[in-house]
Design a protein around this motif. Structure first.
Motif, PDB file in Angstrom:
ATOM      1  N   GLN A 196       0.172  -3.404   4.964  1.00  0.00           N
ATOM      2  CA  GLN A 196      -1.302  -3.011   2.781  1.00  0.00           C
ATOM      3  C   GLN A 196      -1.849  -1.837   3.478  1.00  0.00           C
TER       4      GLN A 196
ATOM      5  N   THR B 246      -7.806   6.261  -4.410  1.00  0.00           N
ATOM      6  CA  THR B 246      -8.511   6.412  -5.256  1.00  0.00           C
ATOM      7  C   THR B 246      -9.075   3.729  -5.583  1.00  0.00           C
ATOM      8  N   GLY B 247      -8.898   3.651  -4.443  1.00  0.00           N
ATOM      9  CA  GLY B 247      -8.896   2.286  -4.139  1.00  0.00           C
ATOM     10  C   GLY B 247      -7.370   1.448  -4.320  1.00  0.00           C
ATOM     11  N   ALA B 248      -6.372   1.591  -4.898  1.00  0.00           N
ATOM     12  CA  ALA B 248      -5.576   0.862  -5.302  1.00  0.00           C
ATOM     13  C   ALA B 248      -4.654   0.808  -4.087  1.00  0.00           C
ATOM     14  N   PRO B 249      -4.109  -0.987  -4.034  1.00  0.00           N
ATOM     15  CA  PRO B 249      -3.994  -1.287  -3.446  1.00  0.00           C
ATOM     16  C   PRO B 249      -1.869  -0.270  -3.105  1.00  0.00           C
ATOM     17  N   VAL B 250      -1.449  -0.250  -1.603  1.00  0.00           N
ATOM     18  CA  VAL B 250      -0.049   0.381  -1.077  1.00  0.00           C
ATOM     19  C   VAL B 250       0.256  -0.550  -0.365  1.00  0.00           C
TER      20      VAL B 250
ATOM     21  N   ARG C  87      -3.577  10.696  -4.311  1.00  0.00           N
ATOM     22  CA  ARG C  87      -3.957   9.938  -4.528  1.00  0.00           C
ATOM     23  C   ARG C  87      -3.948   9.875  -2.513  1.00  0.00           C
TER      24      ARG C  87
ATOM     25  N   THR D  15      -5.782   0.681   0.992  1.00  0.00           N
ATOM     26  CA  THR D  15      -5.680   1.429  -0.241  1.00  0.00           C
ATOM     27  C   THR D  15      -5.732   3.098  -0.466  1.00  0.00           C
ATOM     28  N   ASP D  16      -5.348   3.530  -1.150  1.00  0.00           N
ATOM     29  CA  ASP D  16      -5.468   4.845  -1.244  1.00  0.00           C
ATOM     30  C   ASP D  16      -6.834   5.463  -1.738  1.00  0.00           C
TER      31      ASP D  16
ATOM     32  N   VAL E 151       3.048   1.782  -4.468  1.00  0.00           N
ATOM     33  CA  VAL E 151       2.164   1.618  -5.274  1.00  0.00           C
ATOM     34  C   VAL E 151       2.711   0.831  -6.437  1.00  0.00           C
ATOM     35  N   ASP E 152       2.139   0.325  -6.529  1.00  0.00           N
ATOM     36  CA  ASP E 152       1.939  -0.316  -8.494  1.00  0.00           C
ATOM     37  C   ASP E 152       3.421  -1.187  -7.943  1.00  0.00           C
TER      38      ASP E 152
ATOM     39  N   PHE F  38       1.998  11.299  -8.046  1.00  0.00           N
ATOM     40  CA  PHE F  38       1.218   9.825  -7.031  1.00  0.00           C
ATOM     41  C   PHE F  38       0.414  11.394  -6.340  1.00  0.00           C
TER      42      PHE F  38
END
Length: 132
Positions: free
Chosen positions: A4, A9-13, A65, A6-7, A30-31, A62
Motif C-alpha cells: 500500500q 495526490t495523497g490518494a491510496p494505491v 500522479r 500513496t500517489d 487506484v480507487d 492516471f
C-alpha cells in the motif's frame, strides 16, 4: 505481495505482483482496485536469479500522479528482497538505474546492462503472449 502506498495526490494505491497472466508484471491499482498501470517483466529460464523489465505503462487518465515511479521503485525493492539481478530493457527502469544505480546497489540491489539474448527473450515472450 501487495504493498500500500500513496500517489502524488495523497490518494491510496496498491502495488501487487501479478504472475497469473501470460506476461508477469507489477501492477498499480487506484480507487479501490481500478488497474492503472503495469511494469512488465520476464524471468529468464536460464538465469533464475535475474528479472528482465521490458515495458512500463500507466493509463493516460492516471498520468501525473507518480504511479510509474511508484511501480519502478516497488519492483526494484522487491527485486532486492528476492535477491534478483535486474536487467533494465524498459527505458523507465534504465533511466532510474542510471540516475539512482549507486543508491540501489548500496541498498543491496544488483543490475546489469541488457544483452542481445535478453532482447530476444523479451521478443519471444511478447510474441508467445499474443498467441495465448
Amino acid at each position: 505481495m501487495t504493498e500500500q502506498r500513496t500517489d502524488k495526490t495523497g490518494a491510496p494505491v496498491s502495488i501487487a505482483l501479478d504472475q497469473d497472466r501470460a506476461i508477469s508484471a507489477y501492477t498499480v491499482s487506484v480507487d479501490g482496485g481500478t488497474l492503472a498501470g503495469r511494469a512488465e517483466f520476464v524471468d529468464p529460464p536460464q538465469a533464475a536469479d535475474e528479472r528482465v523489465f521490458f515495458h512500463t505503462e500507466v493509463a493516460e487518465e492516471f498520468g501525473g500522479r507518480g504511479l510509474a515511479g511508484l511501480l519502478v521503485r516497488e519492483a526494484l525493492t522487491d527485486s532486492i528482497r528476492r535477491n534478483l539481478t535486474v536487467v533494465p530493457v524498459c527505458p523507465l527502469f534504465a533511466r532510474h538505474l542510471k540516475e539512482h544505480g549507486d543508491e540501489y546497489e548500496a541498498e543491496g540491489g544488483k543490475f546489469r546492462r541488457p544483452r542481445p539474448t535478453d532482447l530476444a527473450l523479451v521478443k519471444e515472450t511478447v510474441e508467445n503472449a499474443g498467441d495465448a
